[in-house]
Design a protein around this motif. Sequence first.
Motif, PDB file in Angstrom:
ATOM      1  N   THR A 196       0.747  -1.316  -0.141  1.00 22.89           N
ATOM      2  CA  THR A 196      -0.111   0.069  -0.075  1.00 22.89           C
ATOM      3  C   THR A 196       0.801   1.276  -0.216  1.00 22.89           C
ATOM      4  O   THR A 196       1.773   1.501   0.811  1.00 22.89           O
ATOM      5  N   ARG A 197       0.746   2.101  -1.029  1.00 22.51           N
ATOM      6  CA  ARG A 197       1.432   3.509  -1.168  1.00 22.51           C
ATOM      7  C   ARG A 197       0.443   4.669  -0.783  1.00 22.51           C
ATOM      8  O   ARG A 197      -0.739   4.506  -1.070  1.00 22.51           O
ATOM      9  N   THR A 198       1.273   5.619  -0.040  1.00 21.64           N
ATOM     10  CA  THR A 198       0.278   6.866   0.086  1.00 21.64           C
ATOM     11  C   THR A 198       0.660   7.756  -1.153  1.00 21.64           C
ATOM     12  O   THR A 198       1.757   7.785  -1.631  1.00 21.64           O
ATOM     13  N   ARG A 199      -0.202   8.837  -1.500  1.00 20.52           N
ATOM     14  CA  ARG A 199      -0.201   9.961  -2.279  1.00 20.52           C
ATOM     15  C   ARG A 199      -0.960  11.070  -1.839  1.00 20.52           C
ATOM     16  O   ARG A 199      -1.855  11.091  -1.174  1.00 20.52           O
ATOM     17  N   ASP A 200      -0.509  12.269  -2.380  1.00 27.02           N
ATOM     18  CA  ASP A 200      -1.158  13.451  -1.991  1.00 27.02           C
ATOM     19  C   ASP A 200      -2.185  13.527  -3.337  1.00 27.02           C
ATOM     20  O   ASP A 200      -1.658  13.540  -4.355  1.00 27.02           O
ATOM     21  N   ALA A 201      -3.203  13.987  -2.887  1.00 30.14           N
ATOM     22  CA  ALA A 201      -4.216  14.189  -3.775  1.00 30.14           C
ATOM     23  C   ALA A 201      -5.139  15.587  -3.609  1.00 30.14           C
ATOM     24  O   ALA A 201      -5.203  16.010  -2.405  1.00 30.14           O
ATOM     25  N   VAL A 202      -5.689  16.112  -4.638  1.00 33.41           N
ATOM     26  CA  VAL A 202      -6.651  17.435  -4.535  1.00 33.41           C
ATOM     27  C   VAL A 202      -8.000  16.858  -5.173  1.00 33.41           C
ATOM     28  O   VAL A 202      -8.140  16.404  -6.444  1.00 33.41           O
ATOM     29  N   GLY A 203      -9.226  17.313  -4.647  1.00 32.95           N
ATOM     30  CA  GLY A 203     -10.459  17.058  -4.980  1.00 32.95           C
ATOM     31  C   GLY A 203     -10.850  17.737  -5.922  1.00 32.95           C
ATOM     32  O   GLY A 203     -10.268  18.861  -6.323  1.00 32.95           O
ATOM     33  N   PRO A 204     -11.982  17.639  -6.398  1.00 31.34           N
ATOM     34  CA  PRO A 204     -12.440  18.568  -7.610  1.00 31.34           C
ATOM     35  C   PRO A 204     -12.805  19.760  -6.965  1.00 31.34           C
ATOM     36  O   PRO A 204     -12.781  20.923  -7.956  1.00 31.34           O
ATOM     37  N   ASP A 205     -12.867  20.008  -5.588  1.00 27.09           N
ATOM     38  CA  ASP A 205     -13.258  21.335  -5.129  1.00 27.09           C
ATOM     39  C   ASP A 205     -11.878  21.857  -4.369  1.00 27.09           C
ATOM     40  O   ASP A 205     -12.024  22.898  -3.610  1.00 27.09           O
ATOM     41  N   GLY A 206     -10.770  21.342  -4.584  1.00 26.54           N
ATOM     42  CA  GLY A 206      -9.764  21.585  -3.970  1.00 26.54           C
ATOM     43  C   GLY A 206      -9.152  21.260  -2.537  1.00 26.54           C
ATOM     44  O   GLY A 206      -8.490  21.636  -2.172  1.00 26.54           O
ATOM     45  N   GLU A 207     -10.056  20.341  -2.404  1.00 18.09           N
ATOM     46  CA  GLU A 207      -9.858  20.040  -0.964  1.00 18.09           C
ATOM     47  C   GLU A 207      -8.614  18.818  -1.124  1.00 18.09           C
ATOM     48  O   GLU A 207      -8.381  17.971  -1.978  1.00 18.09           O
ATOM     49  N   GLU A 208      -7.741  18.987  -0.088  1.00 18.42           N
ATOM     50  CA  GLU A 208      -6.230  18.136  -0.192  1.00 18.42           C
ATOM     51  C   GLU A 208      -6.558  17.027   0.791  1.00 18.42           C
ATOM     52  O   GLU A 208      -7.151  16.828   1.873  1.00 18.42           O
ATOM     53  N   ALA A 209      -5.736  16.147   0.371  1.00 14.22           N
ATOM     54  CA  ALA A 209      -5.963  14.675   1.138  1.00 14.22           C
ATOM     55  C   ALA A 209      -4.773  13.962   0.755  1.00 14.22           C
ATOM     56  O   ALA A 209      -4.005  13.996  -0.123  1.00 14.22           O
ATOM     57  N   VAL A 210      -4.296  13.033   1.785  1.00 17.33           N
ATOM     58  CA  VAL A 210      -3.510  11.930   1.586  1.00 17.33           C
ATOM     59  C   VAL A 210      -4.232  10.539   1.385  1.00 17.33           C
ATOM     60  O   VAL A 210      -4.962  10.146   2.155  1.00 17.33           O
ATOM     61  N   LEU A 211      -4.185  10.045   0.065  1.00 19.41           N
ATOM     62  CA  LEU A 211      -4.804   8.860  -0.246  1.00 19.41           C
ATOM     63  C   LEU A 211      -3.837   7.569   0.056  1.00 19.41           C
ATOM     64  O   LEU A 211      -2.642   7.615  -0.247  1.00 19.41           O
ATOM     65  N   GLU A 212      -4.543   6.348   0.015  1.00 23.95           N
ATOM     66  CA  GLU A 212      -3.874   5.277   0.004  1.00 23.95           C
ATOM     67  C   GLU A 212      -4.214   4.420  -1.191  1.00 23.95           C
ATOM     68  O   GLU A 212      -5.459   4.252  -1.672  1.00 23.95           O
ATOM     69  N   ASP A 213      -3.136   4.016  -1.943  1.00 24.01           N
ATOM     70  CA  ASP A 213      -3.331   2.983  -2.922  1.00 24.01           C
ATOM     71  C   ASP A 213      -2.989   1.632  -2.809  1.00 24.01           C
ATOM     72  O   ASP A 213      -1.809   1.583  -2.311  1.00 24.01           O
ATOM     73  N   GLY A 214      -3.630   0.585  -3.246  1.00 26.01           N
ATOM     74  CA  GLY A 214      -2.944  -0.834  -3.300  1.00 26.01           C
ATOM     75  C   GLY A 214      -2.173  -0.968  -4.609  1.00 26.01           C
ATOM     76  O   GLY A 214      -2.759  -0.565  -5.729  1.00 26.01           O
ATOM     77  N   VAL A 215      -0.994  -1.647  -4.444  1.00 24.23           N
ATOM     78  CA  VAL A 215      -0.085  -1.684  -5.789  1.00 24.23           C
ATOM     79  C   VAL A 215       0.246  -3.294  -5.634  1.00 24.23           C
ATOM     80  O   VAL A 215       0.747  -3.659  -4.749  1.00 24.23           O
ATOM     81  N   VAL A 216      -0.160  -3.917  -6.806  1.00 26.35           N
ATOM     82  CA  VAL A 216       0.049  -5.314  -7.009  1.00 26.35           C
ATOM     83  C   VAL A 216       0.743  -5.309  -8.339  1.00 26.35           C
ATOM     84  O   VAL A 216       0.459  -4.925  -9.436  1.00 26.35           O
ATOM     85  N   LEU A 217       2.136  -5.893  -8.400  1.00 28.93           N
ATOM     86  CA  LEU A 217       3.033  -6.148  -9.657  1.00 28.93           C
ATOM     87  C   LEU A 217       3.496  -7.502  -9.506  1.00 28.93           C
ATOM     88  O   LEU A 217       3.989  -8.203  -8.711  1.00 28.93           O
ATOM     89  N   LEU A 218       2.928  -8.110 -10.667  1.00 31.11           N
ATOM     90  CA  LEU A 218       3.087  -9.792 -10.790  1.00 31.11           C
ATOM     91  C   LEU A 218       3.852  -9.704 -12.078  1.00 31.11           C
ATOM     92  O   LEU A 218       3.975  -9.060 -13.209  1.00 31.11           O
ATOM     93  N   ARG A 219       5.042 -10.786 -12.147  1.00 33.23           N
ATOM     94  CA  ARG A 219       5.757 -11.061 -13.345  1.00 33.23           C
ATOM     95  C   ARG A 219       5.272 -12.522 -13.717  1.00 33.23           C
ATOM     96  O   ARG A 219       5.490 -13.299 -13.023  1.00 33.23           O
ATOM     97  N   ARG A 220       5.188 -12.536 -15.105  1.00 35.70           N
ATOM     98  CA  ARG A 220       5.087 -13.796 -15.531  1.00 35.70           C
ATOM     99  C   ARG A 220       6.222 -14.624 -16.092  1.00 35.70           C
ATOM    100  O   ARG A 220       7.040 -14.036 -16.749  1.00 35.70           O
ATOM    101  N   THR A 221       6.406 -15.791 -15.314  1.00 34.30           N
ATOM    102  CA  THR A 221       7.797 -16.327 -15.517  1.00 34.30           C
ATOM    103  C   THR A 221       7.558 -17.459 -16.531  1.00 34.30           C
ATOM    104  O   THR A 221       8.867 -17.904 -16.985  1.00 34.30           O
ATOM    105  N   ALA A 222       6.561 -17.823 -17.219  1.00 28.29           N
ATOM    106  CA  ALA A 222       6.445 -18.810 -18.068  1.00 28.29           C
ATOM    107  C   ALA A 222       5.160 -18.741 -18.789  1.00 28.29           C
ATOM    108  O   ALA A 222       4.355 -18.076 -18.335  1.00 28.29           O
TER     109      ALA A 222
END
Length: 222
Positions: A196-222
């Motif tokens: 899970t990563r955090t990022r700064d974001a701004v809403g449509p009305d200028g509201e600022e917040a720190v949001l959390e995103d899930g990150v999944v990176l998979l590599r195909r080996t075969a």
Amino acid sequence: MLGAMTENEQTPAAHWEARYTADGKDQIWSGRVNTTVADVAATLTPGRSLDLGCGEGGDVVWLAEQGWQATGVDISPSAVARGRAAAAAAGVEAIFEATDLTEWRTQDEFDLVTATFFHSQVELERTRILRYAASRVAAGGHLLVVSHAGFPPWARAHDEEGHEGHRHSHDFLTPEQEIAELDLDAGSWRTVLAETRTRDAVGPDGEEAVLEDGVVLLRRTA
């Protein structure tokens, strides 16, 4: 008529086309690449990329600028048209296709498949779409899924009685749950990132917040 339907009664195609054409706006997203997509792609050798639910093409255009043979697919023709225009304005070549992803099929293989905030306010067979996309990842290639870990504070709407609530009900998966839901062959896939990563974001009305995103990176080996 769309106006006679509730949000949950709309088909995904009708819902998203209405989303992109509402209020006569020419653009609803920033046009900038997702930070996680940029961070991950920077570690990979450019090849063929596919972006699921590409929207207005910010990630697709950026990948093309980095030397990827970039393709974006989205259910909204208006979003796809904006993606093509953005690529032309940036002076890069990219393929954009408007299609229902539940029916979309291709013979092509890709070195990177991305699905960034691939959520829907109306029913969409998300897991089935992601599993099919994973089947089109070439050996040695990667599947990157970036998802919301929760609702941003501005993602609220008022019901007819004036009560505040989220626009739609959604159970966001943790990275570990995402991997379990995909249920890919463990002998052919390796987990590179599940965090899970955090990022700064701004809403449509200028509201600022720190949001959390899930990150999944998979590599195909075969």
